[in-house]
Write a protein that holds these residues in place. Sequence first.
Motif, PDB file in Angstrom:
ATOM      1  N   GLU A 286       0.790  -1.091  -0.032  1.00 60.73           N
ATOM      2  CA  GLU A 286       0.134   0.142   0.098  1.00 60.73           C
ATOM      3  C   GLU A 286       1.095   1.227   0.037  1.00 60.73           C
ATOM      4  O   GLU A 286       1.699   1.356   0.641  1.00 60.73           O
ATOM      5  CB  GLU A 286      -0.922   0.080   1.211  1.00 60.73           C
ATOM      6  CG  GLU A 286      -1.845   1.045   1.041  1.00 60.73           C
ATOM      7  CD  GLU A 286      -3.020   0.864   2.270  1.00 60.73           C
ATOM      8  OE1 GLU A 286      -3.995   0.331   2.061  1.00 60.73           O
ATOM      9  OE2 GLU A 286      -3.086   1.667   3.245  1.00 60.73           O
ATOM     10  N   VAL A 287       0.484   2.062  -0.693  1.00 59.21           N
ATOM     11  CA  VAL A 287       1.262   3.487  -0.934  1.00 59.21           C
ATOM     12  C   VAL A 287       0.124   4.465  -0.739  1.00 59.21           C
ATOM     13  O   VAL A 287      -0.940   4.481  -0.964  1.00 59.21           O
ATOM     14  CB  VAL A 287       1.885   3.969  -2.314  1.00 59.21           C
ATOM     15  CG1 VAL A 287       3.203   2.660  -2.332  1.00 59.21           C
ATOM     16  CG2 VAL A 287       1.066   3.560  -3.383  1.00 59.21           C
ATOM     17  N   ALA A 288       0.754   5.655   0.178  1.00 57.27           N
ATOM     18  CA  ALA A 288      -0.289   6.753   0.463  1.00 57.27           C
ATOM     19  C   ALA A 288       0.344   8.019   0.372  1.00 57.27           C
ATOM     20  O   ALA A 288       1.359   7.854   0.865  1.00 57.27           O
ATOM     21  CB  ALA A 288      -1.059   6.417   1.715  1.00 57.27           C
ATOM     22  N   ASP A 289      -0.182   9.079   0.217  1.00 57.95           N
ATOM     23  CA  ASP A 289       0.520  10.499   0.259  1.00 57.95           C
ATOM     24  C   ASP A 289      -0.536  11.538  -0.176  1.00 57.95           C
ATOM     25  O   ASP A 289      -1.606  11.095  -0.346  1.00 57.95           O
ATOM     26  CB  ASP A 289       1.932  10.518  -0.922  1.00 57.95           C
ATOM     27  CG  ASP A 289       1.550  10.632  -2.190  1.00 57.95           C
ATOM     28  OD1 ASP A 289       0.287  11.033  -2.775  1.00 57.95           O
ATOM     29  OD2 ASP A 289       2.378  10.582  -3.124  1.00 57.95           O
ATOM     30  N   MET A 290      -0.035  12.916  -0.157  1.00 56.27           N
ATOM     31  CA  MET A 290      -0.938  13.825  -0.252  1.00 56.27           C
ATOM     32  C   MET A 290      -1.196  14.300  -1.790  1.00 56.27           C
ATOM     33  O   MET A 290      -1.750  15.350  -1.859  1.00 56.27           O
ATOM     34  CB  MET A 290      -0.241  15.086   0.455  1.00 56.27           C
ATOM     35  CG  MET A 290       0.380  15.062   1.955  1.00 56.27           C
ATOM     36  SD  MET A 290      -1.155  14.195   2.656  1.00 56.27           S
ATOM     37  CE  MET A 290      -1.991  15.838   2.994  1.00 56.27           C
ATOM     38  N   SER A 291      -0.801  13.427  -2.830  1.00 54.80           N
ATOM     39  CA  SER A 291      -0.943  13.986  -4.246  1.00 54.80           C
ATOM     40  C   SER A 291      -2.323  13.709  -4.496  1.00 54.80           C
ATOM     41  O   SER A 291      -3.167  12.994  -4.032  1.00 54.80           O
ATOM     42  CB  SER A 291      -0.115  13.066  -5.166  1.00 54.80           C
ATOM     43  OG  SER A 291      -0.533  11.890  -4.979  1.00 54.80           O
ATOM     44  N   VAL A 292      -2.856  14.860  -5.419  1.00 52.35           N
ATOM     45  CA  VAL A 292      -4.280  14.472  -5.809  1.00 52.35           C
ATOM     46  C   VAL A 292      -4.569  14.448  -7.328  1.00 52.35           C
ATOM     47  O   VAL A 292      -5.471  14.447  -7.978  1.00 52.35           O
ATOM     48  CB  VAL A 292      -5.111  15.978  -5.370  1.00 52.35           C
ATOM     49  CG1 VAL A 292      -5.580  15.938  -3.978  1.00 52.35           C
ATOM     50  CG2 VAL A 292      -4.728  17.037  -5.704  1.00 52.35           C
TER      51      VAL A 292
END
Length: 473
Positions: A286-292
């Motif tokens: 799983e990867v997660a960040d602030m990009s939209v």
Amino acid sequence: MSPDPRLTGISTIVGAGNVLWRDADKAPSLTDWRGRYTGEALAVVRPASTDEVSRVMAEAARQGLNIVPQGGNTGMCAAATPLAAAQPCIVLKLDRMNRIRWVSPLGDCMAVDAGCILHQVQQAASEANRLFPLSLGAEGSCQIGGNIATNAGGTAALRYGTMRDLVLGLEVVLADGRVLDLMTALRKNSTGYDMRHMFIGSEGTLGVVTGAVLKLFPQPRDRRTAFASAATMAGVLGLLALARETCGDSLGAFEVLNREQIAVIAAHRPELRQPFPDAPWCVLVEVADMSVDGSLGARLEALLAEALERGLMEDATLAVSEAHAKAFWAIRHAVSESSRAAGYVVSHDSVVPLFQQERFVQEAEAAIRAVSPEARVAIHGHIGDGNLHVLAILPQDAGAEVHQRKAAEVSAAVDAVTARLGGAISAEHGIGHAHVARLAAAVPKERIALMAGMKHMLDPEGRMNPGKIFRAG
Ligand SMILES: Cc1cc2nc3c(=O)[nH]c(=O)nc-3n(C[C@H](O)[C@H](O)[C@H](O)COP(=O)(O)OP(=O)(O)OC[C@H]3O[C@@H](n4cnc5c(N)ncnc54)[C@H](O)[C@@H]3O)c2cc1C
């Protein structure tokens, strides 16, 4: 039947309805989650505030009663079970202390009662647009106090650390009823010894945690999940290294399951769709960040494509929706229940450095086969942080005597491999009652003596959860 007279003062403090002394009312708190150990207590006592805990502890001291703190009773090593060494005792259950005290999005922290359920804390953080990252299969029933007392790890430890890394402040009631107020929200503090770390991971042997200030983080705006298959552990570790290089801090989880573990889950939960039922290894990334802007998904796809090209993995499937990602996680979270249903589980919570992981898997499996050829060897865990759960699943009908003998042999064999490779026998579950002998064999005598000295300083009468971590007395 009437309650033991030693409970009279405690009843006055918490109210008679919160002193559960009848067998049927006490029963759920007397047996551990695995159903292996059953103990006894004069009562299960349910205080509603720190002040009540303090007065109950002082009264218990006057009556010569021992204390077994209990959270959600989801622990893996009978740490919250009131066994023989703890008699006479009360179980102190904090489920009525379930208040979110305050949340500060600016300070990225929140203060909670120790009896809050982990899921409730995650929800409260989310409502403030923040993340409390601790996540584990029992999050619907385990309590923050239990998470602190076991130094819980779970699936997000790779990115955010274990509970030890998530606690800023603590409130603890000591064995004699004194309240130790360490409820700071400070991120830096060099004013002498940092007492909170003594209580984190102390499994209820030093005091009762009644409150905590927890660290929060920004809510990631994008999250992507993939399920991959690999032929070898070398491939799994190669994929991990590549994921670190390409995704950096956005790598949130990296979980692994071997073929036997997938088969165990498939048998117990046939409704879960298995992407790769025959693969030697499955990996949940799983990867997660602030990009939209969708760039996170592109990065994950590129990572998997490169891993495929390099021959690190065999196949992968990307979650196309939140429901799809949840279905992947449902497989991972079904591990404990499914394994429990498959037979008598001899479980290990080993951690070794990543550069020893390939040897660990090979040698641990060989060691189990050497002493127990009939065992199914199921492996799963948080490989991203070096913590693997190697399970030897023995036939259920072998009988208690065989189970106990085999468990001791199997664990001694696995622990020898763990020690040889510079590891530790517990990364996140703790020692409790079940692993007292294993701990004594695994760590230097001097360390046990120092721990016993610390306990004596805080709990000179030895009334806090006696017999857990090390032998009472
Ligand atoms: C399905 C499943 C999945 C799991 N997955 C994980 C995982 O991924 N990672 C992981 O780390 N664990 C995992 N666990 C184990 C367990 O959920 C954790 O150890 C959890 O932190 C225990 O919390 P609890 O509230 O249930 O504590 P309990 O089981 O009630 O108690 C555990 C210990 O904490 C002490 N304690 C409890 N509350 C307090 C308090 N307020 N003050 C002082 N001492 C206290 C008890 O005396 C005992 O020593 C899993 C368990 C299950 C059933």
